[in-house]
Design a protein around this motif. Sequence first.
Motif, PDB file in Angstrom:
ATOM      1  N   MET A   1       0.829  -1.207   0.000  1.00  0.00           N
ATOM      2  CA  MET A   1       0.000   0.000   0.000  1.00  0.00           C
ATOM      3  C   MET A   1       0.859   1.251   0.000  1.00  0.00           C
ATOM      4  O   MET A   1       0.551   2.251   0.598  1.00  0.00           O
ATOM      5  CB  MET A   1      -0.924   0.017   1.210  1.00  0.00           C
ATOM      6  CG  MET A   1      -1.897  -1.127   1.221  1.00  0.00           C
ATOM      7  SD  MET A   1      -3.219  -0.898   2.432  1.00  0.00           S
ATOM      8  CE  MET A   1      -2.272  -0.888   3.932  1.00  0.00           C
ATOM      9  N   TRP A 175      -8.975   0.090   0.076  1.00  0.00           N
ATOM     10  CA  TRP A 175      -7.639  -0.466  -0.168  1.00  0.00           C
ATOM     11  C   TRP A 175      -6.556   0.289   0.599  1.00  0.00           C
ATOM     12  O   TRP A 175      -5.644  -0.304   1.185  1.00  0.00           O
ATOM     13  CB  TRP A 175      -7.319  -0.436  -1.664  1.00  0.00           C
ATOM     14  CG  TRP A 175      -5.879  -0.714  -1.930  1.00  0.00           C
ATOM     15  CD1 TRP A 175      -5.262  -1.925  -1.968  1.00  0.00           C
ATOM     16  CD2 TRP A 175      -4.839   0.258  -2.139  1.00  0.00           C
ATOM     17  NE1 TRP A 175      -3.916  -1.778  -2.197  1.00  0.00           N
ATOM     18  CE2 TRP A 175      -3.632  -0.443  -2.306  1.00  0.00           C
ATOM     19  CE3 TRP A 175      -4.830   1.650  -2.215  1.00  0.00           C
ATOM     20  CZ2 TRP A 175      -2.416   0.202  -2.537  1.00  0.00           C
ATOM     21  CZ3 TRP A 175      -3.623   2.298  -2.437  1.00  0.00           C
ATOM     22  CH2 TRP A 175      -2.431   1.568  -2.603  1.00  0.00           C
ATOM     23  N   TRP A 178      -6.541  -0.825   4.133  1.00  0.00           N
ATOM     24  CA  TRP A 178      -6.811  -2.254   4.274  1.00  0.00           C
ATOM     25  C   TRP A 178      -6.087  -2.825   5.481  1.00  0.00           C
ATOM     26  O   TRP A 178      -4.869  -2.741   5.604  1.00  0.00           O
ATOM     27  CB  TRP A 178      -6.390  -2.977   3.007  1.00  0.00           C
ATOM     28  CG  TRP A 178      -7.003  -4.338   2.843  1.00  0.00           C
ATOM     29  CD1 TRP A 178      -6.350  -5.537   2.797  1.00  0.00           C
ATOM     30  CD2 TRP A 178      -8.388  -4.631   2.677  1.00  0.00           C
ATOM     31  NE1 TRP A 178      -7.243  -6.552   2.617  1.00  0.00           N
ATOM     32  CE2 TRP A 178      -8.508  -6.029   2.547  1.00  0.00           C
ATOM     33  CE3 TRP A 178      -9.549  -3.851   2.645  1.00  0.00           C
ATOM     34  CZ2 TRP A 178      -9.724  -6.676   2.376  1.00  0.00           C
ATOM     35  CZ3 TRP A 178     -10.762  -4.485   2.482  1.00  0.00           C
ATOM     36  CH2 TRP A 178     -10.843  -5.871   2.349  1.00  0.00           C
ATOM     37  N   TYR A 210     -12.403  -4.772  -3.126  1.00  0.00           N
ATOM     38  CA  TYR A 210     -12.284  -4.561  -1.688  1.00  0.00           C
ATOM     39  C   TYR A 210     -13.637  -4.284  -1.042  1.00  0.00           C
ATOM     40  O   TYR A 210     -13.842  -4.579   0.140  1.00  0.00           O
ATOM     41  CB  TYR A 210     -11.280  -3.443  -1.404  1.00  0.00           C
ATOM     42  CG  TYR A 210      -9.880  -3.869  -1.772  1.00  0.00           C
ATOM     43  CD1 TYR A 210      -9.129  -4.642  -0.896  1.00  0.00           C
ATOM     44  CD2 TYR A 210      -9.335  -3.558  -3.016  1.00  0.00           C
ATOM     45  CE1 TYR A 210      -7.858  -5.078  -1.237  1.00  0.00           C
ATOM     46  CE2 TYR A 210      -8.068  -3.998  -3.369  1.00  0.00           C
ATOM     47  CZ  TYR A 210      -7.332  -4.750  -2.479  1.00  0.00           C
ATOM     48  OH  TYR A 210      -6.078  -5.210  -2.819  1.00  0.00           O
ATOM     49  N   TRP A 254      -5.882  -9.931   4.971  1.00  0.00           N
ATOM     50  CA  TRP A 254      -5.358  -8.572   4.816  1.00  0.00           C
ATOM     51  C   TRP A 254      -4.137  -8.527   3.903  1.00  0.00           C
ATOM     52  O   TRP A 254      -3.817  -7.476   3.354  1.00  0.00           O
ATOM     53  CB  TRP A 254      -4.984  -7.993   6.180  1.00  0.00           C
ATOM     54  CG  TRP A 254      -6.107  -7.970   7.161  1.00  0.00           C
ATOM     55  CD1 TRP A 254      -6.165  -8.632   8.352  1.00  0.00           C
ATOM     56  CD2 TRP A 254      -7.343  -7.246   7.058  1.00  0.00           C
ATOM     57  NE1 TRP A 254      -7.344  -8.373   9.005  1.00  0.00           N
ATOM     58  CE2 TRP A 254      -8.089  -7.521   8.228  1.00  0.00           C
ATOM     59  CE3 TRP A 254      -7.891  -6.395   6.099  1.00  0.00           C
ATOM     60  CZ2 TRP A 254      -9.348  -6.978   8.463  1.00  0.00           C
ATOM     61  CZ3 TRP A 254      -9.152  -5.851   6.318  1.00  0.00           C
ATOM     62  CH2 TRP A 254      -9.864  -6.138   7.483  1.00  0.00           C
ATOM     63  N   GLU A 256      -3.739  -9.881   1.036  1.00  0.00           N
ATOM     64  CA  GLU A 256      -4.129  -9.762  -0.371  1.00  0.00           C
ATOM     65  C   GLU A 256      -4.575  -8.326  -0.619  1.00  0.00           C
ATOM     66  O   GLU A 256      -5.756  -7.991  -0.575  1.00  0.00           O
ATOM     67  CB  GLU A 256      -5.251 -10.750  -0.692  1.00  0.00           C
ATOM     68  CG  GLU A 256      -4.857 -12.205  -0.492  1.00  0.00           C
ATOM     69  CD  GLU A 256      -6.017 -13.154  -0.723  1.00  0.00           C
ATOM     70  OE1 GLU A 256      -7.109 -12.669  -1.109  1.00  0.00           O
ATOM     71  OE2 GLU A 256      -5.838 -14.362  -0.519  1.00  0.00           O
ATOM     72  N   ASN A 257      -3.607  -7.465  -0.877  1.00  0.00           N
ATOM     73  CA  ASN A 257      -3.917  -6.035  -0.980  1.00  0.00           C
ATOM     74  C   ASN A 257      -3.227  -5.379  -2.179  1.00  0.00           C
ATOM     75  O   ASN A 257      -2.549  -4.359  -2.055  1.00  0.00           O
ATOM     76  CB  ASN A 257      -3.545  -5.312   0.307  1.00  0.00           C
ATOM     77  CG  ASN A 257      -2.068  -5.448   0.641  1.00  0.00           C
ATOM     78  OD1 ASN A 257      -1.358  -6.265   0.063  1.00  0.00           O
ATOM     79  ND2 ASN A 257      -1.597  -4.626   1.561  1.00  0.00           N
ATOM     80  N   GLU A 259      -2.875  -3.091  -5.286  1.00  0.00           N
ATOM     81  CA  GLU A 259      -3.492  -1.805  -5.607  1.00  0.00           C
ATOM     82  C   GLU A 259      -4.453  -1.938  -6.784  1.00  0.00           C
ATOM     83  O   GLU A 259      -4.100  -2.505  -7.825  1.00  0.00           O
ATOM     84  CB  GLU A 259      -2.420  -0.766  -5.924  1.00  0.00           C
ATOM     85  CG  GLU A 259      -2.980   0.613  -6.185  1.00  0.00           C
ATOM     86  CD  GLU A 259      -1.897   1.668  -6.313  1.00  0.00           C
ATOM     87  OE1 GLU A 259      -2.234   2.856  -6.464  1.00  0.00           O
ATOM     88  OE2 GLU A 259      -0.700   1.309  -6.251  1.00  0.00           O
TER      89      GLU A 259
END
Length: 280
Positions: A1, A175, A178, A210, A254, A256-257, A259
Amino acid sequence: MSTATNLDDVFTKVSYKRKGKIKNKINKNSNIYTFDNCDTTFIDKDKIIRRIVVAKEEFLATGVYESFTALLTEGLTILKKPKISKIVCFGLGHVSELTISRYQFVLLLCLKELYKLEVLLYDPVFNENDIFVLKYFGMIVESKNIEGKYLVTDNKTTLFYLPHCPKQLLNNLLWANWGLSLSCCIIISNSINKVVEDHTIKELSISGEYIAKISPYALELGLVNNFKFFEVFNDTSLHFFPINDLSIVPVDFWEENVEPVYNDGDVEFITSQFMSKLTI
């Protein structure tokens, strides 16, 4: 992120209302996109200020404002958070010209006065008249488009107001925060449950991943909308993310973030890259 951004550095982006107050069109000769309905001519600023004052009086005379504040109080109690630290608004629209935007702004103005907080706003369609009106009422208008990827920091509860904004904007906001940071986010927007119900799994995987993921863990309090202009607050809900619910989610949930990336052909959502092509 790593590209999520805090508003203290730069701001966000917005697109537009469900009913299409903004449209993009192609100039076939230059291939440049332009905004429709962006009147930057002189207006009677005193007149629009009076309209907002009257609209505020009308709004406060209804039960809608009491419903908003009651739901906020209920949510803050559940979160065990006594106060809100900041208010951030995306996608308010032409408050100097459009009735829906004007009444949506009135809610924002009431919340600002209730909590005695600074309010930061951004919308790529704001023109000089809109900015004048917003600053007149003590709002902070930002110019940097970070596409809603606003990162809440220092464990401070932030109230986000996304009036009828495209799901991509909400998806970006989720996102950016997240993880357990979502417990510091209160989001007034179109109903997350309804977004999930109204779109296929494939559609959500493209532009609302998300939103779909967080929906089982969001506490949604729907507004009872009896306002005389029904579309102003139609389908509006307040969303809270209690830390107790988020804490029981598996850790890999969490992780699996990735962009979000969207199709440039979606005219409702205006990316920062797309903004560089626009003539307003």
